[in-house]
Design a protein around this motif. Structure first.
Motif, PDB file in Angstrom:
ATOM      1  N   ASP A 156      -8.697 -27.121  10.532  1.00  0.00           N
ATOM      2  CA  ASP A 156      -7.637 -27.356   9.550  1.00  0.00           C
ATOM      3  C   ASP A 156      -7.230 -26.110   8.773  1.00  0.00           C
ATOM      4  O   ASP A 156      -6.205 -26.114   8.091  1.00  0.00           O
ATOM      5  N   ASN A 159      -3.808 -25.300   9.926  1.00  0.00           N
ATOM      6  CA  ASN A 159      -2.800 -26.264   9.468  1.00  0.00           C
ATOM      7  C   ASN A 159      -2.417 -26.049   8.010  1.00  0.00           C
ATOM      8  O   ASN A 159      -1.308 -26.386   7.595  1.00  0.00           O
ATOM      9  N   HIS A 160      -3.341 -25.477   7.213  1.00  0.00           N
ATOM     10  CA  HIS A 160      -3.082 -25.264   5.787  1.00  0.00           C
ATOM     11  C   HIS A 160      -2.716 -23.825   5.441  1.00  0.00           C
ATOM     12  O   HIS A 160      -2.566 -23.499   4.263  1.00  0.00           O
ATOM     13  N   THR A 163      -0.473 -22.514   2.343  1.00  0.00           N
ATOM     14  CA  THR A 163      -0.255 -23.570   1.350  1.00  0.00           C
ATOM     15  C   THR A 163      -0.492 -23.057  -0.070  1.00  0.00           C
ATOM     16  O   THR A 163       0.265 -23.370  -1.001  1.00  0.00           O
ATOM     17  N   TYR A 164      -1.529 -22.260  -0.248  1.00  0.00           N
ATOM     18  CA  TYR A 164      -1.875 -21.741  -1.571  1.00  0.00           C
ATOM     19  C   TYR A 164      -0.745 -20.886  -2.147  1.00  0.00           C
ATOM     20  O   TYR A 164      -0.545 -20.833  -3.368  1.00  0.00           O
ATOM     21  N   TYR A 165       0.003 -20.242  -1.259  1.00  0.00           N
ATOM     22  CA  TYR A 165       1.088 -19.354  -1.694  1.00  0.00           C
ATOM     23  C   TYR A 165       2.453 -20.039  -1.637  1.00  0.00           C
ATOM     24  O   TYR A 165       3.498 -19.376  -1.704  1.00  0.00           O
ATOM     25  N   ASP A 166       2.448 -21.356  -1.488  1.00  0.00           N
ATOM     26  CA  ASP A 166       3.691 -22.145  -1.430  1.00  0.00           C
ATOM     27  C   ASP A 166       4.621 -21.684  -0.318  1.00  0.00           C
ATOM     28  O   ASP A 166       5.853 -21.714  -0.453  1.00  0.00           O
ATOM     29  N   GLN A 167       4.029 -21.235   0.784  1.00  0.00           N
ATOM     30  CA  GLN A 167       4.823 -20.824   1.943  1.00  0.00           C
ATOM     31  C   GLN A 167       4.035 -21.232   3.193  1.00  0.00           C
ATOM     32  O   GLN A 167       3.549 -20.404   3.945  1.00  0.00           O
ATOM     33  N   LYS A 168       3.932 -22.535   3.390  1.00  0.00           N
ATOM     34  CA  LYS A 168       3.080 -23.080   4.444  1.00  0.00           C
ATOM     35  C   LYS A 168       3.595 -22.700   5.827  1.00  0.00           C
ATOM     36  O   LYS A 168       4.789 -22.786   6.130  1.00  0.00           O
ATOM     37  N   ASN A 170       4.531 -23.061   9.552  1.00  0.00           N
ATOM     38  CA  ASN A 170       5.002 -24.142  10.409  1.00  0.00           C
ATOM     39  C   ASN A 170       4.364 -23.956  11.788  1.00  0.00           C
ATOM     40  O   ASN A 170       4.856 -23.195  12.619  1.00  0.00           O
ATOM     41  N   GLU A 200      -1.531 -16.179   4.901  1.00  0.00           N
ATOM     42  CA  GLU A 200      -2.672 -16.216   3.990  1.00  0.00           C
ATOM     43  C   GLU A 200      -2.888 -14.877   3.286  1.00  0.00           C
ATOM     44  O   GLU A 200      -3.896 -14.702   2.594  1.00  0.00           O
TER      45      GLU A 200
END
Length: 234
Positions: A156, A159-160, A163-168, A170, A200
């Motif tokens: 996962d 998949n994530h 996410t922490y940087y608000d730019q997941k 795709n 990341e």
């Protein structure tokens, strides 16, 4: 034809040990199985869990036990060992040389990407991690080993990514683009890892493991099997 398997793994940033464990084992009929587990928590405690699961699975597969039964046994084993208090995801990819098919087994919320018949499919049926109760069943698919078949399996952390940087990231788009470039399996795994690390900021907030399996038309005819492993010494 030739079946290629490419793998890329990285630890969570600033954690010395990955909670993901991945192994390849030969099957009695001449095929291969790739087993990936992601233990709950992180670091050494998660590593102990995922190692326990993977070792149980590969020991059973090497004895000829079917994938679904091996996954259920590993779940029961983890449940008994940890009183149902610890979970692990589990994915198994098995190349069956008798049926000339690929068996895909999934106990993981993270989806699997399957490229077959010129279509990229998302395999995201509801799936349970193992270890919480007895007789947890995997989601199983079996597909023929045909030219251009591509399967992408991951923990996962991919998949994530971002996410922490608000730019997941795709993942579907990234996998689709890599397939269109007709990359080899290892190159595709490397590319997906590079993209994940980009999102990341080179400091992954979770362990990331990526497995890519591809079937190519033009392979060697010598019958020689080959495997390459790259282990960075940091």
């Amino acid at each position: 034809m030739e079946v290629q398997i490419g793998v890329a793994k990285i630890n969570k940033y600033a954690v010395s040990e990955s909670g993901d464990t991945l192994e390849v084992v030969e099957r009695p009929n001449g095929g291969l199985s790739v087993v990936l587990a992601d233990g709950q928590r992180s670091g050494k405690s998660a590593k102990r869990i995922s190692t326990m699961v993977v070792r149980k699975v590969i020991s059973l597969l090497a004895e000829g036990v079917r994938d679904g039964a091996a996954a259920r046994a590993a779940s029961d084993y983890l449940f008994a060992a940890r009183d149902g208090k610890v979970l692990s995801t589990l994915n198994i990819l098995s190349i069956d040389m008798i049926s000339r098919s690929l068996v895909i087994s999934r106990n993981n919320e993270a989806p699997i990407y399957l490229y077959d018949n010129n279509e990229l499919q998302l395999m995201d049926e509801e799936s349970e991690s193992i270890g919480a109760k007895r007789n947890v069943r995997p989601i199983i698919h079996e597909v023929p080993l045909e030219k251009d078949l591509t399967v992408v399996v991951f923990s996962d952390g991919l998949n994530h990514a971002g996410t922490y940087y608000d730019q997941k990231m795709n993942v579907f788009e990234e996998v689709s683009e890599a397939i269109q470039k007709n990359m080899l399996a290892q190159d595709m795994a490397n590319c997906l890892m590079e993209r994940a690390l980009f999102f990341e900021h080179d400091k992954p907030r979770d362990d990331i493991s990526i497995v890519v399996l591809r079937v190519i038309q033009d392979g060697p005819i010598s019958g020689v099997r080959r495997m390459s492993v790259y282990l960075p010494m940091l």
